[in-house]
Design a protein around this motif. Structure first.
Motif, PDB file in Angstrom:
ATOM      1  N   LYS A  26       0.827  -1.206   0.000  1.00  0.00           N
ATOM      2  CA  LYS A  26       0.000   0.000   0.000  1.00  0.00           C
ATOM      3  C   LYS A  26       0.862   1.259   0.000  1.00  0.00           C
ATOM      4  O   LYS A  26       1.958   1.286   0.522  1.00  0.00           O
ATOM      5  CB  LYS A  26      -0.931   0.035   1.227  1.00  0.00           C
ATOM      6  N   GLY A  27       0.323   2.306  -0.609  1.00  0.00           N
ATOM      7  CA  GLY A  27       0.968   3.609  -0.578  1.00  0.00           C
ATOM      8  C   GLY A  27       2.017   3.845  -1.646  1.00  0.00           C
ATOM      9  O   GLY A  27       2.534   4.939  -1.769  1.00  0.00           O
ATOM     10  N   THR A  28       2.323   2.823  -2.443  1.00  0.00           N
ATOM     11  CA  THR A  28       3.333   2.976  -3.491  1.00  0.00           C
ATOM     12  C   THR A  28       2.717   3.665  -4.709  1.00  0.00           C
ATOM     13  O   THR A  28       1.491   3.778  -4.830  1.00  0.00           O
ATOM     14  CB  THR A  28       3.890   1.609  -3.926  1.00  0.00           C
ATOM     15  N   GLN A  29       3.577   4.089  -5.616  1.00  0.00           N
ATOM     16  CA  GLN A  29       3.096   4.705  -6.855  1.00  0.00           C
ATOM     17  C   GLN A  29       2.253   3.705  -7.655  1.00  0.00           C
ATOM     18  O   GLN A  29       1.229   4.066  -8.226  1.00  0.00           O
ATOM     19  CB  GLN A  29       4.278   5.222  -7.692  1.00  0.00           C
ATOM     20  N   THR A  30       2.683   2.454  -7.679  1.00  0.00           N
ATOM     21  CA  THR A  30       1.930   1.411  -8.383  1.00  0.00           C
ATOM     22  C   THR A  30       0.546   1.248  -7.765  1.00  0.00           C
ATOM     23  O   THR A  30      -0.453   1.135  -8.485  1.00  0.00           O
ATOM     24  CB  THR A  30       2.693   0.068  -8.350  1.00  0.00           C
ATOM     25  N   HIS A  31       0.476   1.239  -6.434  1.00  0.00           N
ATOM     26  CA  HIS A  31      -0.809   1.114  -5.748  1.00  0.00           C
ATOM     27  C   HIS A  31      -1.735   2.269  -6.142  1.00  0.00           C
ATOM     28  O   HIS A  31      -2.927   2.065  -6.389  1.00  0.00           O
ATOM     29  CB  HIS A  31      -0.595   1.104  -4.224  1.00  0.00           C
ATOM     30  N   LYS A  32      -1.196   3.451  -6.240  1.00  0.00           N
ATOM     31  CA  LYS A  32      -2.005   4.617  -6.595  1.00  0.00           C
ATOM     32  C   LYS A  32      -2.498   4.530  -8.040  1.00  0.00           C
ATOM     33  O   LYS A  32      -3.676   4.805  -8.314  1.00  0.00           O
ATOM     34  CB  LYS A  32      -1.203   5.901  -6.376  1.00  0.00           C
ATOM     35  N   ILE A  33      -1.624   4.147  -8.957  1.00  0.00           N
ATOM     36  CA  ILE A  33      -2.018   4.045 -10.367  1.00  0.00           C
ATOM     37  C   ILE A  33      -3.056   2.947 -10.561  1.00  0.00           C
ATOM     38  O   ILE A  33      -4.099   3.160 -11.188  1.00  0.00           O
ATOM     39  CB  ILE A  33      -0.782   3.802 -11.257  1.00  0.00           C
ATOM     40  N   VAL A  34      -2.788   1.776 -10.001  1.00  0.00           N
ATOM     41  CA  VAL A  34      -3.738   0.662 -10.104  1.00  0.00           C
ATOM     42  C   VAL A  34      -5.049   1.041  -9.422  1.00  0.00           C
ATOM     43  O   VAL A  34      -6.139   0.730  -9.921  1.00  0.00           O
ATOM     44  CB  VAL A  34      -3.138  -0.627  -9.496  1.00  0.00           C
ATOM     45  N   GLY A  35      -4.958   1.745  -8.307  1.00  0.00           N
ATOM     46  CA  GLY A  35      -6.159   2.194  -7.597  1.00  0.00           C
ATOM     47  C   GLY A  35      -7.019   3.112  -8.444  1.00  0.00           C
ATOM     48  O   GLY A  35      -8.246   2.970  -8.475  1.00  0.00           O
ATOM     49  N   TRP A  36      -6.391   4.045  -9.150  1.00  0.00           N
ATOM     50  CA  TRP A  36      -7.161   4.951 -10.013  1.00  0.00           C
ATOM     51  C   TRP A  36      -7.779   4.209 -11.193  1.00  0.00           C
ATOM     52  O   TRP A  36      -8.916   4.506 -11.596  1.00  0.00           O
ATOM     53  CB  TRP A  36      -6.317   6.132 -10.471  1.00  0.00           C
ATOM     54  N   ILE A  37      -7.059   3.239 -11.741  1.00  0.00           N
ATOM     55  CA  ILE A  37      -7.643   2.420 -12.817  1.00  0.00           C
ATOM     56  C   ILE A  37      -8.863   1.677 -12.279  1.00  0.00           C
ATOM     57  O   ILE A  37      -9.909   1.601 -12.925  1.00  0.00           O
ATOM     58  CB  ILE A  37      -6.596   1.445 -13.398  1.00  0.00           C
ATOM     59  N   TRP A  38      -8.729   1.130 -11.070  1.00  0.00           N
ATOM     60  CA  TRP A  38      -9.836   0.410 -10.444  1.00  0.00           C
ATOM     61  C   TRP A  38     -11.018   1.346 -10.192  1.00  0.00           C
ATOM     62  O   TRP A  38     -12.167   0.994 -10.495  1.00  0.00           O
ATOM     63  CB  TRP A  38      -9.363  -0.239  -9.135  1.00  0.00           C
ATOM     64  N   VAL A  39     -10.753   2.531  -9.660  1.00  0.00           N
ATOM     65  CA  VAL A  39     -11.820   3.493  -9.386  1.00  0.00           C
ATOM     66  C   VAL A  39     -12.559   3.858 -10.670  1.00  0.00           C
ATOM     67  O   VAL A  39     -13.791   3.848 -10.720  1.00  0.00           O
ATOM     68  CB  VAL A  39     -11.263   4.759  -8.683  1.00  0.00           C
ATOM     69  N   LEU A  40     -11.812   4.166 -11.720  1.00  0.00           N
ATOM     70  CA  LEU A  40     -12.440   4.523 -12.994  1.00  0.00           C
ATOM     71  C   LEU A  40     -13.236   3.351 -13.563  1.00  0.00           C
ATOM     72  O   LEU A  40     -14.329   3.543 -14.111  1.00  0.00           O
ATOM     73  CB  LEU A  40     -11.393   5.011 -13.989  1.00  0.00           C
ATOM     74  N   SER A  41     -12.706   2.154 -13.405  1.00  0.00           N
ATOM     75  CA  SER A  41     -13.433   0.957 -13.855  1.00  0.00           C
ATOM     76  C   SER A  41     -14.727   0.782 -13.076  1.00  0.00           C
ATOM     77  O   SER A  41     -15.783   0.491 -13.656  1.00  0.00           O
ATOM     78  CB  SER A  41     -12.564  -0.291 -13.689  1.00  0.00           C
ATOM     79  N   MET A  42     -14.653   0.976 -11.775  1.00  0.00           N
ATOM     80  CA  MET A  42     -15.847   0.845 -10.936  1.00  0.00           C
ATOM     81  C   MET A  42     -16.892   1.911 -11.289  1.00  0.00           C
ATOM     82  O   MET A  42     -18.094   1.615 -11.338  1.00  0.00           O
ATOM     83  CB  MET A  42     -15.474   0.934  -9.453  1.00  0.00           C
ATOM     84  N   PHE A  43     -16.438   3.121 -11.541  1.00  0.00           N
ATOM     85  CA  PHE A  43     -17.375   4.164 -11.962  1.00  0.00           C
ATOM     86  C   PHE A  43     -18.044   3.773 -13.282  1.00  0.00           C
ATOM     87  O   PHE A  43     -19.246   3.934 -13.446  1.00  0.00           O
ATOM     88  CB  PHE A  43     -16.689   5.525 -12.089  1.00  0.00           C
ATOM     89  N   TYR A  44     -17.261   3.261 -14.222  1.00  0.00           N
ATOM     90  CA  TYR A  44     -17.848   2.848 -15.500  1.00  0.00           C
ATOM     91  C   TYR A  44     -18.873   1.736 -15.294  1.00  0.00           C
ATOM     92  O   TYR A  44     -19.973   1.775 -15.855  1.00  0.00           O
ATOM     93  CB  TYR A  44     -16.779   2.378 -16.499  1.00  0.00           C
ATOM     94  N   VAL A  45     -18.517   0.728 -14.506  1.00  0.00           N
ATOM     95  CA  VAL A  45     -19.424  -0.396 -14.269  1.00  0.00           C
ATOM     96  C   VAL A  45     -20.715   0.104 -13.624  1.00  0.00           C
ATOM     97  O   VAL A  45     -21.825  -0.273 -14.042  1.00  0.00           O
ATOM     98  CB  VAL A  45     -18.741  -1.485 -13.407  1.00  0.00           C
TER      99      VAL A  45
END
Length: 121
Positions: A26-45
């Motif tokens: 948690k808290g890494t740059q990768t976690h943040k990028i993957v998190g934003w992809i997940w958030v955008l995916s969830m919003f789309y769904v």
């Protein structure tokens, strides 16, 4: 039909990215990028579900309340992270991931629209 297919595909992608973030550091740059992809995916769904009304003869169904819930709780998860409350952020995000997985399992049950489209039952 394209909305249903894209809804399904993005939901599967969201499950993958959500699990990736859940098990990664948690808290890494990768976690943040993957998190934003997940958030955008969830919003789309969640948003795309409002164009899927075949199940209820052209009307919204109870499942659409879940979409509203997702939109609110994902937003709250972001809000609490920005306020420094990592515990509530995690609760909302993990809760949504579990909810997405459970909802996905229910769509595959016999008699459900997605299971028929996929030719499962």
């Amino acid at each position: 039909m394209i909305v249903i297919v894209s809804h399904l595909l993005i939901a599967v992608i969201a499950i993958g990215f959500g699990i990736k973030n859940l098990i990664s550091q948690k808290g890494t740059q990768t976690h943040k990028i993957v998190g934003w992809i997940w958030v955008l995916s969830m919003f789309y769904v969640a948003l795309s579900s409002f164009w899927i009304k075949e199940i209820n003869e052209g009307y919204y169904s109870v499942i659409h309340l879940l979409s509203i819930y997702v939109l609110v709780t994902i937003t709250l998860g972001i809000y609490f992270l920005r306020k420094g409350n990592v515990k509530l952020h995690k609760s909302f995000m993990v809760g949504n991931l579990i909810g997405l997985i459970v909802a996905g399992i229910f769509t595959l049950l016999p008699g459900r629209y997605i299971s028929q489209v996929l030719g499962l039952f």
